[in-house]
Scaffold this active site. Structure first.
Site, PDB file in Angstrom:
ATOM      1  N   HIS A  85       0.812  -1.221   0.000  1.00  0.00           N
ATOM      2  CA  HIS A  85       0.000   0.000   0.000  1.00  0.00           C
ATOM      3  C   HIS A  85       0.847   1.274   0.000  1.00  0.00           C
ATOM      4  CE1 HIS A  85      -3.759  -2.285   1.706  1.00  0.00           C
ATOM      5  NE2 HIS A  85      -3.543  -2.523   0.434  1.00  0.00           N
ATOM      6  N   GLU A 143      -7.855 -10.278  18.424  1.00  0.00           N
ATOM      7  CA  GLU A 143      -9.170 -10.890  18.655  1.00  0.00           C
ATOM      8  C   GLU A 143      -9.614 -11.524  17.339  1.00  0.00           C
ATOM      9  OE1 GLU A 143     -11.054  -7.303  19.834  1.00  0.00           O
ATOM     10  OE2 GLU A 143     -11.397  -6.656  17.774  1.00  0.00           O
TER      11      GLU A 143
HETATM   12  N1  APR Z   1      -1.785  -7.302  18.116  1.00  0.00           N
HETATM   13  C1  APR Z   1      -2.383  -7.986  17.103  1.00  0.00           C
HETATM   14  N2  APR Z   1      -3.438  -7.513  16.410  1.00  0.00           N
HETATM   15  C2  APR Z   1      -3.918  -6.305  16.748  1.00  0.00           C
HETATM   16  C3  APR Z   1      -3.346  -5.519  17.783  1.00  0.00           C
HETATM   17  C4  APR Z   1      -2.244  -6.074  18.488  1.00  0.00           C
HETATM   18  N3  APR Z   1      -1.632  -5.420  19.490  1.00  0.00           N
HETATM   19  N4  APR Z   1      -4.055  -4.368  17.872  1.00  0.00           N
HETATM   20  C5  APR Z   1      -5.009  -4.414  16.935  1.00  0.00           C
HETATM   21  N5  APR Z   1      -4.943  -5.586  16.252  1.00  0.00           N
HETATM   22  C6  APR Z   1      -5.774  -6.030  15.124  1.00  0.00           C
HETATM   23  C7  APR Z   1      -7.228  -5.648  15.210  1.00  0.00           C
HETATM   24  O1  APR Z   1      -7.954  -6.655  15.923  1.00  0.00           O
HETATM   25  C8  APR Z   1      -7.639  -5.582  13.754  1.00  0.00           C
HETATM   26  O2  APR Z   1      -8.085  -6.857  13.285  1.00  0.00           O
HETATM   27  O3  APR Z   1      -5.285  -5.371  13.971  1.00  0.00           O
HETATM   28  C9  APR Z   1      -6.337  -5.232  13.027  1.00  0.00           C
HETATM   29  C10 APR Z   1      -6.276  -3.824  12.462  1.00  0.00           C
HETATM   30  O4  APR Z   1      -7.245  -3.702  11.457  1.00  0.00           O
HETATM   31  P1  APR Z   1      -7.389  -2.378  10.566  1.00  0.00           P
HETATM   32  O5  APR Z   1      -7.376  -1.175  11.445  1.00  0.00           O
HETATM   33  O6  APR Z   1      -8.559  -2.592   9.677  1.00  0.00           O
HETATM   34  O7  APR Z   1      -6.017  -2.341   9.719  1.00  0.00           O
HETATM   35  P2  APR Z   1      -5.609  -3.154   8.413  1.00  0.00           P
HETATM   36  O8  APR Z   1      -6.246  -4.496   8.372  1.00  0.00           O
HETATM   37  O9  APR Z   1      -4.126  -3.074   8.341  1.00  0.00           O
HETATM   38  O10 APR Z   1      -6.219  -2.239   7.268  1.00  0.00           O
HETATM   39  C11 APR Z   1      -6.007  -2.595   5.936  1.00  0.00           C
HETATM   40  O11 APR Z   1      -7.083  -0.618   5.173  1.00  0.00           O
HETATM   41  O12 APR Z   1      -7.498   1.694   5.246  1.00  0.00           O
HETATM   42  C12 APR Z   1      -6.792   0.664   4.646  1.00  0.00           C
HETATM   43  O13 APR Z   1      -4.886   0.896   3.334  1.00  0.00           O
HETATM   44  C13 APR Z   1      -5.306   0.837   4.681  1.00  0.00           C
HETATM   45  O14 APR Z   1      -3.568  -0.822   4.821  1.00  0.00           O
HETATM   46  C14 APR Z   1      -4.813  -0.417   5.353  1.00  0.00           C
HETATM   47  C15 APR Z   1      -5.921  -1.388   5.052  1.00  0.00           C
END
Ligand code: APR
Length: 230
Positions: A106, A200
């Site tokens: 990304h 989770e």
């Molecule tokens: N350890 C493990 N997992 C975690 C932790 C932690 N300490 N904290 C949060 N999470 C998990 C959450 O449960 C969630 O499933 O990380 C995930 C974060 O999800 P998103 O915020 O949706 O991020 P991501 O999946 O990376 O988003 C994907 O969306 O907006 C776009 O381009 C952007 O790359 C990004 C893409």
């Protein structure tokens, strides 16, 4: 177990202090994602979008890799088979943790993209104020971030790595954004074992052979120790 592909998302950087995207309020740092992370948003209000990413870029100086980033770097350095870390994150914590076999699907905060000549120079300062492109001198730089509706980077290399992997691990991603959310299906189709690590259960959890739940800073070092112990 020879070849490994690891997909990471915002969850691996959460314990470093980088906010995830899909928090409980549905906002990303106070903005709706569609107001800052689409080409249409940039056309409509380039100053807002540049300032938003300038702030994210500047914030990188205030965060550091955590135990999960460092553990993946240890695995990268020691693993004798093919290994690819594919991150959806635009921070630089994997590389500052020491990872080498890494692709940013990304884009990267610390890179600009010239909409004039296509150059993608390393960039650590601000883009608001319209600085000139180092190559063509036009003031047409945008963040080198793949916005919604744009094609992720390195898809050919990622598809090939997944087609040849024996183990696919997804770490800290909600499975809400495609094509990354489909990688587990591609891995399954190529006969790989699939494992999810997340704080989770996620929407994608049922798609994996197995899942472990807890903070990445604990789960990832434990997994890496298991893999390196054989
Ligand atoms: N350890 C493990 N997992 C975690 C932790 C932690 N300490 N904290 C949060 N999470 C998990 C959450 O449960 C969630 O499933 O990380 C995930 C974060 O999800 P998103 O915020 O949706 O991020 P991501 O999946 O990376 O988003 C994907 O969306 O907006 C776009 O381009 C952007 O790359 C990004 C893409």
């Amino acid at each position: 177990m020879d070849n490994i592909v690891i997909l990471t998302g915002a969850g691996i950087s959460a314990e470093s202090g980088v906010p995830t995207f899909r928090g409980p309020d549905g906002l990303w740092e106070g903005h709706r994602v569609e107001d800052v992370a689409t080409p249409e948003a940039f056309d409509r209000d380039p100053v807002l979008v540049q300032r938003f990413y300038d702030a994210r870029r500047a914030a990188l100086a205030t965060v550091a890799p955590n135990a999960a980033h460092r553990a993946l770097a240890r695995l990268d350095a020691a693993w004798p088979g093919d290994l690819l870390i594919v991150t959806q994150n635009v921070d630089d914590l994997h590389e500052r943790g020491g990872a080498k076999r890494l692709l940013h699907m990304h884009g990267e905060l610390r890179r600009a993209l010239c909409t004039g000549c296509g150059a993608a120079p390393a960039w650590d300062g601000d883009l608001s104020g319209d600085p000139p492109c180092p190559r063509c001198r036009q003031p047409r730089l945008r963040p080198d971030i793949v916005w919604f509706g744009e094609m992720p980077y390195h898809m050919d290399a990622i598809e090939a790595a997944i087609a040849g992997c024996d183990l696919f691990v997804s770490i800290g991603t909600s499975g809400a954004v495609y094509p990354a959310a489909n990688f587990v299906r591609w891995a399954e189709a190529s006969g790989a074992a699939t494992l999810e690590l997340n704080l989770e259960p996620s929407a994608g959890t049922p798609l994996f052979d197995s899942a472990r739940h807890g903070p990445a800073s604990l789960l990832v070092p434990a997994l890496v120790a298991e893999l390196l112990a054989g």
